[in-house]
Design a protein around this motif. Structure first.
Motif, mmCIF file in Angstrom:
data_model
loop_
_atom_site.group_PDB
_atom_site.id
_atom_site.type_symbol
_atom_site.label_atom_id
_atom_site.label_comp_id
_atom_site.label_asym_id
_atom_site.label_seq_id
_atom_site.Cartn_x
_atom_site.Cartn_y
_atom_site.Cartn_z
ATOM 1 N N THR A 41 -9.249 40.450 58.751
ATOM 2 C CA THR A 41 -8.792 41.286 57.634
ATOM 3 C C THR A 41 -9.039 42.752 57.931
ATOM 4 O O THR A 41 -8.176 43.605 57.672
ATOM 5 N N ARG A 51 -0.885 38.309 52.974
ATOM 6 C CA ARG A 51 -2.029 37.570 52.432
ATOM 7 C C ARG A 51 -2.122 36.179 53.050
ATOM 8 O O ARG A 51 -3.215 35.701 53.385
ATOM 9 N N ASN A 75 -6.272 39.104 47.744
ATOM 10 C CA ASN A 75 -5.576 40.391 47.767
ATOM 11 C C ASN A 75 -6.529 41.559 48.077
ATOM 12 O O ASN A 75 -6.771 42.398 47.214
ATOM 13 N N PRO A 76 -7.148 41.604 49.290
ATOM 14 C CA PRO A 76 -6.918 40.753 50.465
ATOM 15 C C PRO A 76 -7.996 39.667 50.585
ATOM 16 O O PRO A 76 -8.869 39.549 49.729
#
Length: 359
Positions: free
Chosen positions: A340, A203, A166-167
């Motif tokens: 990400t 996620r 997360n993340p």
């Protein structure tokens, strides 16, 4: 046959289903009833089935529903031994199924599990002398394990990693890389609960993108049977140490008794946890119950891997979230994989720019 006295008691109570404003108006009464019977109320409950006395309207039995988990089951001492518990149980199960859940779960003291068998529940795991974790639709676990077993890979050392991501960070990536170097195959499970800063679908995509170049990794979607509000509610609530430890033990035994054997998992990898108290406790309990001798399934080894650091600080998802909230996006770049960072740049940096442009 019930005696006339017991039948009379049972006839003196009526059922009522309360939620929303009605529940709020009765909350203190329910809390007092539970407290008088040495139980605490769970504030996550959104619906209660109440049995109230026809004489004075006081609560004599209750059961609560938190999504698909039944909680706060209690029967007044005067009514124990009657069929009131079964009637309350039948109604709370009905409410859960009508809400759209295909399965229901509950925790109870080990000595009380016989009562809930009459409700239609079966035990999944037991912590001796403490708690039993039970499920209403046992076929659902069987179906889940069958689907898992289709992804089983043969190997002398089969690893696993469970993450919330997360993340997804460089720390997560490092842990999986380490497991993949030491194992023939590594199964990665993502926590499904959608209560995080990043949504579950986001996620899951970030984990898939962040690990797509590693050949011996298999990614699994989350389920109720692994680090969820069902098996480990306090992972998300983070309070009450004793409840936390018991829920952690249930989660560990679910992994050892069911998930691990379905995939031939021999070792589970976790990162050391110097920052979060709940996760640190979870690692300790996990180590105990993955190896505990009372379980008939083979032990699963636990490997604790030291967390990587960046600029002298541990790389963590919580640190990334703090930097995002502070709009320090360039500081995030060194903590997460490119995939990400690209997601953060698009969803957060772009959003900030749009807000600035409109202000």
């Amino acid at each position: 046959m019930l005696s006339l006295a017991i039948r009379s008691l049972f006839a003196d109570a009526k059922l009522r289903v309360v939620s929303g404003g009605d529940l709020q108006s009765l909350w203190l009464d329910i809390e007092r009833f539970l407290f008088a019977n040495e139980l605490k109320i769970d504030r996550a409950i959104k619906k209660f089935v109440l049995a109230t006395s026809l004489d004075d309207g006081r609560i004599v039995a209750c059961a609560g529903l938190d999504e698909n988990v039944i909680k706060c089951v209690c029967v007044d001492k005067k009514y124990r031994g009657t069929e009131l518990s079964l009637k309350v149980g039948t109604e709370i199960v009905k409410q859960g199924l009508e809400a759209g859940y295909d399965d229901l779960f509950l925790y109870t003291k080990q000595g009380n599990s016989k009562r809930f068998r009459r409700w239609g529940f079966s035990p999944l795991v037991e912590i001796p002398g403490a708690v039993t974790f039970m499920e209403y639709n046992r076929n659902r676990l069987s179906d889940y394990l069958k689907n898992l077993s289709r992804k089983k890979k043969e190997g002398g050392r089969v690893g696993s990693v469970v993450m919330n991501a997360n993340p997804f960070t460089n720390g997560h990536r490092y842990l999986v890389e380490r497991a993949c170097r030491e194992c023939d195959w590594v199964h990665v499970f993502l926590v499904r609960e959608d209560v995080s800063y990043f949504s579950y679908p986001d996620r899951l995509n970030l984990v898939r993108e962040g690990l797509c170049d590693i050949a011996n990794v298999i990614i699994h979607e989350g389920s109720d049977y692994i680090v969820s509000h069902v098996t480990f509610p306090q992972y998300f609530l983070k309070d009450d140490d004793q409840v936390n430890q018991r829920a952690s033990a249930v989660d560990a035994l679910m992994f050892r008794q069911y998930i691990g054997p379905a995939l031939g998992i021999t070792v589970r990898y976790v990162g050391t946890e110097p920052l979060d108290k709940t996760t640190g406790m979870y690692n300790r309990v996990l180590k105990k119950y993955l190896l505990e001798s009372f379980c008939v399934q083979k032990p699963i080894q636990l490997e604790e891997i030291s967390r990587i650091k960046c600029d002298g600080k541990v790389v963590s998802a919580s640190r990334v979230r703090e930097l995002i909230k502070e709009h320090q996006y360039e500081s995030v770049r060194s903590l997460v994989p490119c995939s990400t960072f690209d997601f953060i740049k698009w969803h957060f940096m772009s959003s900030d720019k749009r807000k600035d442009a409109s202000s």
